[in-house]
Design a protein around this motif. Structure first.
Motif, PDB file in Angstrom:
ATOM      1  N   MET A 124       2.566   1.134  13.104  1.00 32.87           N
ATOM      2  CA  MET A 124       1.207   1.401  12.660  1.00 32.87           C
ATOM      3  C   MET A 124       1.002   0.753  11.289  1.00 32.87           C
ATOM      4  O   MET A 124       1.800   0.929  10.383  1.00 32.87           O
ATOM      5  CB  MET A 124       0.995   2.908  12.574  1.00 32.87           C
ATOM      6  CG  MET A 124      -0.322   3.294  11.991  1.00 32.87           C
ATOM      7  SD  MET A 124      -0.433   5.107  11.972  1.00 32.87           S
ATOM      8  CE  MET A 124      -2.123   5.279  11.623  1.00 32.87           C
ATOM      9  N   LEU A 125      -0.069  -0.006  11.175  1.00 29.63           N
ATOM     10  CA  LEU A 125      -0.384  -0.642   9.905  1.00 29.63           C
ATOM     11  C   LEU A 125      -1.213   0.301   9.047  1.00 29.63           C
ATOM     12  O   LEU A 125      -2.187   0.891   9.510  1.00 29.63           O
ATOM     13  CB  LEU A 125      -1.185  -1.929  10.118  1.00 29.63           C
ATOM     14  CG  LEU A 125      -0.447  -3.149  10.628  1.00 29.63           C
ATOM     15  CD1 LEU A 125      -1.425  -4.294  10.814  1.00 29.63           C
ATOM     16  CD2 LEU A 125       0.674  -3.558   9.720  1.00 29.63           C
ATOM     17  N   PHE A 126      -0.808   0.441   7.799  1.00 31.32           N
ATOM     18  CA  PHE A 126      -1.622   1.185   6.850  1.00 31.32           C
ATOM     19  C   PHE A 126      -2.656   0.234   6.287  1.00 31.32           C
ATOM     20  O   PHE A 126      -2.537  -0.992   6.414  1.00 31.32           O
ATOM     21  CB  PHE A 126      -0.744   1.756   5.740  1.00 31.32           C
ATOM     22  CG  PHE A 126       0.197   2.813   6.238  1.00 31.32           C
ATOM     23  CD1 PHE A 126      -0.251   4.096   6.492  1.00 31.32           C
ATOM     24  CD2 PHE A 126       1.520   2.513   6.480  1.00 31.32           C
ATOM     25  CE1 PHE A 126       0.605   5.066   6.967  1.00 31.32           C
ATOM     26  CE2 PHE A 126       2.395   3.478   6.945  1.00 31.32           C
ATOM     27  CZ  PHE A 126       1.935   4.760   7.194  1.00 31.32           C
ATOM     28  N   VAL A 130      -1.823  -8.551   5.475  1.00 31.38           N
ATOM     29  CA  VAL A 130      -1.832  -9.458   6.623  1.00 31.38           C
ATOM     30  C   VAL A 130      -3.079 -10.344   6.580  1.00 31.38           C
ATOM     31  O   VAL A 130      -3.006 -11.553   6.826  1.00 31.38           O
ATOM     32  CB  VAL A 130      -1.750  -8.666   7.953  1.00 31.38           C
ATOM     33  CG1 VAL A 130      -2.020  -9.569   9.146  1.00 31.38           C
ATOM     34  CG2 VAL A 130      -0.397  -7.989   8.075  1.00 31.38           C
ATOM     35  N   MET A 131      -4.216  -9.762   6.245  1.00 34.99           N
ATOM     36  CA  MET A 131      -5.457 -10.523   6.156  1.00 34.99           C
ATOM     37  C   MET A 131      -5.358 -11.598   5.070  1.00 34.99           C
ATOM     38  O   MET A 131      -5.746 -12.752   5.284  1.00 34.99           O
ATOM     39  CB  MET A 131      -6.638  -9.592   5.859  1.00 34.99           C
ATOM     40  CG  MET A 131      -7.971 -10.305   5.797  1.00 34.99           C
ATOM     41  SD  MET A 131      -9.332  -9.217   5.312  1.00 34.99           S
ATOM     42  CE  MET A 131      -9.349  -8.084   6.679  1.00 34.99           C
ATOM     43  N   ILE A 132      -4.831 -11.225   3.912  1.00 34.49           N
ATOM     44  CA  ILE A 132      -4.692 -12.188   2.819  1.00 34.49           C
ATOM     45  C   ILE A 132      -3.699 -13.278   3.195  1.00 34.49           C
ATOM     46  O   ILE A 132      -3.964 -14.469   2.987  1.00 34.49           O
ATOM     47  CB  ILE A 132      -4.275 -11.479   1.509  1.00 34.49           C
ATOM     48  CG1 ILE A 132      -5.414 -10.588   1.005  1.00 34.49           C
ATOM     49  CG2 ILE A 132      -3.885 -12.505   0.436  1.00 34.49           C
ATOM     50  CD1 ILE A 132      -5.023  -9.680  -0.143  1.00 34.49           C
ATOM     51  N   PRO A 188     -12.338 -13.890   5.534  1.00 33.06           N
ATOM     52  CA  PRO A 188     -12.660 -12.470   5.686  1.00 33.06           C
ATOM     53  C   PRO A 188     -12.269 -11.618   4.476  1.00 33.06           C
ATOM     54  O   PRO A 188     -12.776 -10.504   4.311  1.00 33.06           O
ATOM     55  CB  PRO A 188     -11.873 -12.054   6.929  1.00 33.06           C
ATOM     56  CG  PRO A 188     -11.684 -13.307   7.703  1.00 33.06           C
ATOM     57  CD  PRO A 188     -11.554 -14.393   6.672  1.00 33.06           C
ATOM     58  N   VAL A 189     -11.415 -12.139   3.617  1.00 33.70           N
ATOM     59  CA  VAL A 189     -11.003 -11.396   2.422  1.00 33.70           C
ATOM     60  C   VAL A 189     -12.206 -11.105   1.521  1.00 33.70           C
ATOM     61  O   VAL A 189     -12.232 -10.102   0.815  1.00 33.70           O
ATOM     62  CB  VAL A 189      -9.900 -12.180   1.653  1.00 33.70           C
ATOM     63  CG1 VAL A 189      -9.558 -11.519   0.332  1.00 33.70           C
ATOM     64  CG2 VAL A 189      -8.658 -12.308   2.522  1.00 33.70           C
TER      65      VAL A 189
END
Length: 91
Positions: free
Chosen positions: A1-3, A10-12, A39-40
């Motif tokens: 599970m990603l916090f 991950v997005m960055i 998206p950042v």
């Protein structure tokens, strides 16, 4: 599970690796692209610049990016995608 913080990392990372090129580019330019054209830009984080800097350092340390200069000084350092040939054979 990603916090939430893991998901932001991950997005960055994805945005940095998408914006990075095989040619050297200023870290400041890379960070600007990540902050403005990915998206950042929609992430509400009180210190997104520090988070991006941390992730760039992580990507350098993990061998995904190569750097030259003092990466903490964005306008005075450069990064590029790691050369797959030199990282694959350890040279």
């Amino acid at each position: 599970m990603l916090f939430a913080s893991d998901a932001i990392d991950v997005m960055i990372d994805t945005a940095v690796m998408t914006a990075a090129k095989p040619q050297w580019q200023k870290v400041a330019m890379l960070a600007a692209v990540v902050m403005l054209d990915s998206p950042v830009r929609d992430v509400e984080h009180e210190d997104i610049e520090t988070r991006i800097a941390d992730r760039v350092m992580h990507l350098i340390d993990s061998g995904m990016l190569e750097s030259r200069g003092d990466v903490t000084r964005w306008r005075h350092s450069e990064v590029r995608l790691a050369d797959k040939a030199s990282t694959a054979d350890g040279s």
